[in-house]
Scaffold this active site. Structure first.
Site: not given
Ligand code: M6R
Length: 626
Positions: A2, A27, A74, A100-101, A499, A503, A506, A522, A621
């Site tokens: 948010c 956000r 969000w 926000n929270g 990673e 990517k 998401e 396994h 984000k």
């Molecule tokens: O701001 P941060 O690095 O703590 O964020 C951690 C994760 O929320 C962040 O890396 C998230 O997994 C991203 N969407 C990855 O692309």
């Protein structure tokens, strides 16, 4: 999670709020709304979905109001519907709040307020706040305070449990914008005869660079006369704004179709900036690494615990590899969300590192806060051994830990982390080499060789970007409708497999898993058939042959094999069906290169599928809630 903005000044608030929300949409983008005060009324306009829906609604409504608050959501409590969108108001519609929270005790407050005749219209936790403020306002003895609104909000926040940032306006106090911070970020901006507030600086930098981040437990009253800051007990505090160093061009796409693509292409620059900041020039007589950390942070160090989430957790896994292999220090990497409820035993000689690009991830902050608390009262050595790695040193993390390594990615807008991951890797190379140098676990020659290798990386990334754009676009064309993907790697490239899978998941919504290549047999190998492509990261070095054998095993199950590998001889071409070639660099340095084609592959698949690459569904984000 948010984003909130607020404005009080002499310009039309709506435009400023909308422009601010646009910069905060990363956000959350489930709904958006603004409230302004004009002609003795609160005017609240909200819309489900992205900001452009709100913008269209506002086109038909012209208001010259010069005070207002805005929100991009969000969803946590309640569906992403208009009736749950912020701002929320009290029953009489005199007080409007954006939050926000999370308000943890909202159920109990809601019941209490209902008993007093308050009517609720949403499923959110936030809605209790305007009602609570209205209730306190109603019960304030006449002339008991110079600002009844401030006093009512102060009393209300003392009843709230949780982590929250608030902005509040009221039709009855049209010259006051009150903001609150309690474990969720909130910054105030000082303009010429106008004041701003926002969850994050990009929302206000086009208007002012003079900012004041609030600290936890602070309330600020913004009026045409200036800003007053108080703590939750009502004591006035003295604080000075500071000047922000920020380049607004960073928050523009600069000709790229998406922020994510622009940010992938910025990685050579990020590595160059990190090299310049963390390493002394080759001819220097000083130590080759310069992180600005005090020597006693490292003295007698026995182990390291790292807490992080998501992509930062993947960077931490590579950090572990480097810290153990170069500096010989036993290192554990924890999901922050797990560690905060099951921490490892604390010892004086354990360094705890929190990795978070935003510096606002609730779980990472909570894990570090818990760690800080349990070290309190012990000898100073315990308390000093907390280190943060972040792209936003001015964030909550910056206030929480005594030592910071700033990563130098510049602001990242795309929700999928790309250049900030690379910047985190650079921080870990510098930290591991610094420790290795101090502990003398690697010779001077090796140290020099690794640093020289790092200095070559920017141009190798450039070459990779140039050769991979077209290749990954072609592959994206073929794989856009694929349902499942497997990524495998070993050793220092196992986290890159994780990673690559993250990517793809998401931003393209394709199911993908990353595995250490040796683990496939396994269990996961049962998933493989002609419909499940396998991306294998195979870099010459300690595990190259092993990865190649594991890839062969996948091929024998009809999987189409995509190799992220240097093409030195004919071997790669024979094994892999498709190649995403990278330069032949030292295995130890390879993750900074091997991640690039995987970022591009995910990007092009998502773009090909016509998805919103920069703002994927259900994500935000900064994950500022638990
Ligand atoms: O701001 P941060 O690095 O703590 O964020 C951690 C994760 O929320 C962040 O890396 C998230 O997994 C991203 N969407 C990855 O692309």
């Amino acid at each position: 999670m948010c984003g909130i903005v607020g404005y009080i000044g002499t310009q039309a608030a709506t435009d400023i709020l909308l422009a601010g929300l646009e910069k905060l949409e990363y956000r959350g983008y489930d709904s958006a709304g603004i409230a302004t005060v004009w002609e003795g009324e609160v005017n609240c306009v909200r819309a489900k979905g992205k900001l452009h829906n709100l913008r269209s609604k506002l086109e038909q409504i012209e208001t010259p109001a010069q005070i207002g608050i805005g929100h991009t959501r969000w969803a946590t409590h309640g569906k992403p519907e208009e009736y749950n969108a912020h701002p929320h108001m009290d029953t009489a519609k005199r007080v409007a709040v954006v939050q926000n929270g999370i308000i943890e005790n909202y159920r109990e407050l809601r019941e209490e307020l209902k008993g007093k005749g308050h009517q609720f219209v949403s499923e959110t936790d936030t809605e209790v706040i305007p009602h609570l403020i209205a209730e306190f306002l109603k019960n304030l003895p006449p002339s008991s305070s110079s600002s009844p609104l401030l006093e009512a909000i102060r009393q209300a926040v003392n009843r709230l449990h949780g982590a929250f940032a608030l902005a509040v306006i009221s039709a009855d106090y049209p010259d006051e914008l009150i903001v609150v911070r309690q474990q969720a970020p909130l910054v105030i901006g000082f303009g010429q005869g106008e004041l701003f507030c926002a969850s994050d600086t990009p929302a206000i930098v086009s208007y002012t660079r003079a900012v004041l981040p609030l600290e936890n437990g602070e309330i600020a009253r913004l009026t045409p006369l200036g800003v007053e800051i108080y703590n939750f007990a009502g004591d006035r505090l003295k604080k000075q704004p500071r000047l922000l160093n920020f380049n607004p061009a960073m928050v523009e796409k600069q000709g790229f179709k998406h922020f994510m693509l622009k940010e992938i292409h910025e990685q050579p620059g990020v590595v160059r900036a990190s090299l310049e900041a963390y390493f002394n020039p080759a001819e220097s007589t000083e130590s080759p690494i310069n992180l600005g950390l005090p020597a006693d942070l490292y003295t007698d160090l026995e182990q390291i615990q790292i807490v992080a989430c998501g992509t930062s957790w993947h960077a931490a896994l590579i950090g572990k590899y480097l810290l153990e292999q170069l500096a010989g220090i036993s290192t554990q990497v924890h999901y922050a969300s797990e560690y905060r409820y099951a921490a490892s035993p604390v010892t004086a000689n354990t360094l705890i590192i929190g990795v978070t690009q935003s510096g606002e991830t609730a779980d990472t902050l909570a894990a570090l806060a818990m760690e800080k608390e349990r070290r309190q009262g012990k000898e100073p050595k315990y308390q000093a051994r907390l280190l943060g790695i972040t792209n936003r040193p001015e964030s909550s993390l910056g206030h929480l830990v005594p030592h910071i390594i700033s990563t130098l990615a510049g602001i990242e807008i795309g929700v999928a982390a790309t250049k900030t991951f690379t910047a985190q890797l650079m921080a870990f190379y510098a930290l591991a080499l610094d420790l290795a140098a101090r502990r003398q676990t690697v010779s001077k020659d090796i140290l020099e060789k690794i640093i020289n290798g790092l200095r070559q990386i920017p141009k190798e990334i450039e070459a990779t970007l140039e050769s991979q754009e077209r290749l990954t676009e072609q592959l994206a064309h073929e794989f856009a409708e694929t349902k499942d993907f497997i990524f495998v790697g070993r050793g220092i490239n196992f986290p890159i497999a994780l990673e690559g899978a993250l990517k793809l998941k998401e931003i393209s919504y394709i199911h993908a898993e990353g595995y250490p290549a040796g683990e496939m047999k396994h269990g996961p190998i049962a998933l493989l058939d002609a419909k499940v492509p396998v991306v294998a990261i195979a870099i010459p070095g300690s595990v190259y042959e092993k990865v190649i054998s594991n890839a062969q095993e996948a091929k024998a199950r009809d999987s189409r094999l995509i190799g992220v590998t240097p093409v030195k001889d004919g071997e790669a071409g024979e094994i892999f069906n498709d190649l995403l070639p990278v330069s032949d660099v030292e295995e130890l340095l390879s993750p900074i290169l091997t991640v690039v084609p995987l970022q591009l592959l995910a990007y092009h698949i998502a773009a090909r599928r016509g998805l919103d690459v920069d703002q994927p569904r259900n994500l935000a984000k900064s994950v500022t809630v638990e």
